[in-house]
Design a protein around this motif. Structure first.
Motif, PDB file in Angstrom:
ATOM      1  N   GLU A  19       0.831  -1.203   0.000  1.00 53.89           N
ATOM      2  CA  GLU A  19       0.000   0.000   0.000  1.00 53.89           C
ATOM      3  C   GLU A  19       0.867   1.255   0.000  1.00 53.89           C
ATOM      4  O   GLU A  19       1.860   1.332   0.730  1.00 53.89           O
ATOM      5  CB  GLU A  19      -0.902   0.012   1.230  1.00 53.89           C
ATOM      6  N   GLY A  65      -2.938   5.439  -0.183  1.00 56.94           N
ATOM      7  CA  GLY A  65      -4.011   4.543   0.236  1.00 56.94           C
ATOM      8  C   GLY A  65      -4.297   3.435  -0.754  1.00 56.94           C
ATOM      9  O   GLY A  65      -4.945   2.453  -0.410  1.00 56.94           O
ATOM     10  N   ARG A 205      -8.790  10.125   5.844  1.00 59.47           N
ATOM     11  CA  ARG A 205      -8.696   8.903   5.073  1.00 59.47           C
ATOM     12  C   ARG A 205      -7.955   7.844   5.870  1.00 59.47           C
ATOM     13  O   ARG A 205      -6.928   8.113   6.490  1.00 59.47           O
ATOM     14  CB  ARG A 205      -7.965   9.171   3.758  1.00 59.47           C
ATOM     15  N   VAL A 206      -8.488   6.632   5.881  1.00 62.03           N
ATOM     16  CA  VAL A 206      -7.881   5.521   6.618  1.00 62.03           C
ATOM     17  C   VAL A 206      -6.854   4.863   5.711  1.00 62.03           C
ATOM     18  O   VAL A 206      -7.204   4.162   4.755  1.00 62.03           O
ATOM     19  CB  VAL A 206      -8.951   4.499   7.065  1.00 62.03           C
ATOM     20  N   ILE A 207      -5.567   5.091   6.007  1.00 59.47           N
ATOM     21  CA  ILE A 207      -4.491   4.563   5.177  1.00 59.47           C
ATOM     22  C   ILE A 207      -3.396   4.022   6.076  1.00 59.47           C
ATOM     23  O   ILE A 207      -3.412   4.193   7.293  1.00 59.47           O
ATOM     24  CB  ILE A 207      -3.903   5.645   4.241  1.00 59.47           C
ATOM     25  N   ARG A 210      -2.983   2.574  10.151  1.00 63.80           N
ATOM     26  CA  ARG A 210      -4.357   2.616  10.660  1.00 63.80           C
ATOM     27  C   ARG A 210      -5.268   1.705   9.837  1.00 63.80           C
ATOM     28  O   ARG A 210      -6.148   1.044  10.377  1.00 63.80           O
ATOM     29  CB  ARG A 210      -4.847   4.064  10.635  1.00 63.80           C
ATOM     30  N   LYS A 211      -5.041   1.642   8.526  1.00 60.54           N
ATOM     31  CA  LYS A 211      -5.834   0.757   7.669  1.00 60.54           C
ATOM     32  C   LYS A 211      -5.546  -0.710   7.999  1.00 60.54           C
ATOM     33  O   LYS A 211      -6.462  -1.538   8.048  1.00 60.54           O
ATOM     34  CB  LYS A 211      -5.518   1.045   6.202  1.00 60.54           C
ATOM     35  N   ARG A 212      -4.261  -1.035   8.217  1.00 60.40           N
ATOM     36  CA  ARG A 212      -3.904  -2.412   8.573  1.00 60.40           C
ATOM     37  C   ARG A 212      -4.517  -2.814   9.902  1.00 60.40           C
ATOM     38  O   ARG A 212      -5.012  -3.926  10.061  1.00 60.40           O
ATOM     39  CB  ARG A 212      -2.373  -2.540   8.656  1.00 60.40           C
ATOM     40  N   ALA A 214      -7.259  -1.612  11.207  1.00 64.35           N
ATOM     41  CA  ALA A 214      -8.700  -1.798  10.985  1.00 64.35           C
ATOM     42  C   ALA A 214      -8.991  -3.149  10.345  1.00 64.35           C
ATOM     43  O   ALA A 214      -9.920  -3.868  10.756  1.00 64.35           O
ATOM     44  CB  ALA A 214      -9.231  -0.657  10.109  1.00 64.35           C
ATOM     45  N   GLN A 215      -8.199  -3.517   9.345  1.00 60.66           N
ATOM     46  CA  GLN A 215      -8.421  -4.795   8.668  1.00 60.66           C
ATOM     47  C   GLN A 215      -8.172  -5.972   9.598  1.00 60.66           C
ATOM     48  O   GLN A 215      -8.966  -6.926   9.636  1.00 60.66           O
ATOM     49  CB  GLN A 215      -7.504  -4.884   7.438  1.00 60.66           C
TER      50      GLN A 215
END
Length: 434
Positions: A19, A65, A205-207, A210-212, A214-215
């Protein structure tokens, strides 16, 4: 001139895509060989990608992202000459040529005579007076003694520093809370806005990390049937032991409670191997690990990271303290390697003084358990008086939470493990004994 197509490099074994977390260049920028181009994130770590050639960036593959497959185009650089691995294409104007052309145009505009300003007629006195007379007044200027308002409204107005005579009342002439709200809104720019005024909405934006997070958290809750067990432990003697050890530590690192708790966990685990395990639910295999690779949840500016203390069962208290400090610093400064952020078999998560009374931590999948010590509080407790009776004494108490994967760990196993850990915590000499 030649086009060099830079493809996403192989950033780790088994990694299929990465990413984009942050671009450090933009189209038109001139870059040098080995210059930092972009930060990308895999499941394991954030990686800096550097330029293999010098030239001008002409194309970027994606936005922050977005994910780019390994081997797919990442960006295009226009080089001065053919570069190995590059692909030729039509040349585009370089960034300095574009800037030079823009500078010429600007210079031409500056050298042209500027149009003469159009004179603005001065306002006539009569018109000024008419405009002032037609402007709406800020509010009815009535004597304060004739203002109708309830005691609660008057008190609120005093707290806010509002003169009720300046507030426009409702149709019946009585000022209500809604009228104060309208006055505050109308006069927000004049210093009357309350301290709790709402901030503007902000879209974030969730990137990246923070995105990892969340996943991973969503996958853990979606696939794992959690249950949480909480037990209260008396840590009075443990805290006294910690103070004694710190008093004579010399050049060794200062002990927090965490090394003592990890030591207690490692001593209790051999009798409960189902706790120190990882579950591959696709293959239907549970691996019970002999070594304890302790994940340590660490809060960073980017989000929660879990560096791993390798073979924690083989380390003494001082070695644990040193490794905890080293890994926490590496995580917070972004220097932790992918090896230091993967391979944990059990995780401990603590918020320290913010730990609350009890927590229900989410399991770090594919592990099957996570342990969460909570905040220490002081309370009166009944304790033996040494004469066969009891007395009331001030004690330090801490709840310990454990969340488990109910597909692998039964409630009885989780409770029995925490009880074994509790016995060690409340008899801390057993923790440091070999």
């Amino acid at each position: 001139m030649a086009r060099f197509i830079f493809n996403m490099p192989d950033v780790g074994e088994g990694v299929a895509e990465a990413e984009i977390v942050a671009w450090h260049v933009k189209v038109g920028d001139r870059v040098e060989e080995d210059q930092h181009l972009v930060d990308v994130m895999t499941d394991k770590a954030t990686i800096d990608i550097e330029s293999p050639v010098a030239g001008v960036v002409t194309e970027l593959a994606g936005e922050v992202g977005e994910s780019i497959a390994i081997g797919a185009m990442l960006l295009v650089i226009e080089t001065a000459e053919e570069s190995p691995g590059g692909q030729s294409g039509p040349a585009e104007p370089a960034a300095d040529e574009i800037a030079e052309a823009g500078a010429d145009a600007t210079s031409a505009q500056e050298s042209a005579p500027a149009p003469a300003p159009t004179p603005t007629p001065a306002p006539e006195p009569a018109r000024e007076a008419s405009a002032a007379a037609s402007a709406p007044p800020p509010g009815p200027a009535a004597p304060a003694s004739k203002v109708l308002a309830s005691p609660a409204v008057r008190q609120r107005a005093r707290d806010l520093g509002i003169d009720l005579a300046q507030v426009k009342p409702a149709a019946d002439g009585r000022i209500r809370h809604a009228d104060l709200d309208a006055f505050l809104l109308y006069n927000a720019g004049g210093g009357f806005a309350p301290a709790g005024a709402a901030r503007p909405d902000e879209a974030v934006r969730v990137i990246g990390l923070r995105k990892r997070i969340a996943q991973n958290m969503a996958a853990a809750k979606r696939h794992i049937p959690h249950f949480t067990y909480v037990e209260e432990c008396d840590v009075t003697e443990l805290e006294a032991l910690r103070a004694q050890l710190n008093a004579g530590r010399g050049e060794r690192p200062k002990l927090t409670l965490l090394p003592l708790l990890i030591r207690a966990i490692c001593k209790a685990l051999p009798d409960y191997p189902m706790i120190n395990a990882r579950y591959d639910d696709e293959a239907g295999i549970v691996t019970r690990h002999g070594a304890v690779h302790m994940g340590m949840a660490t809060q960073t500016e980017a989000g929660l990271m879990v560096p791993v203390i390798r073979n924690a069962q083989s380390l003494n208290l001082w070695q644990l303290a040193r490794e905890i400090a080293r890994l926490a610093e590496a995580a917070r400064t972004g220097k932790a390697t992918s090896e230091e952020l993967s391979g944990s078999t059990l995780t401990i998560t603590s918020l320290g003084p913010l730990g609350g009374i009890a927590t229900t931590p989410v399991i770090n999948r594919p592990e099957v358990a996570i342990i969460g010590p909570n905040r220490i509080i002081e309370r009166p407790m009944f304790v033996p008086d040494g004469l066969g009776g009891e007395r009331v004494a001030k004690r330090k108490l801490m709840n310990v939470s454990i969340s488990c994967d109910h597909r692998v760990v039964d409630g009885h196993d989780a409770a029995s493990f925490i009880q074994a850990m509790k016995r060690l915590i409340e008899s801390p000499a057993l923790i440091i004994a070999d």
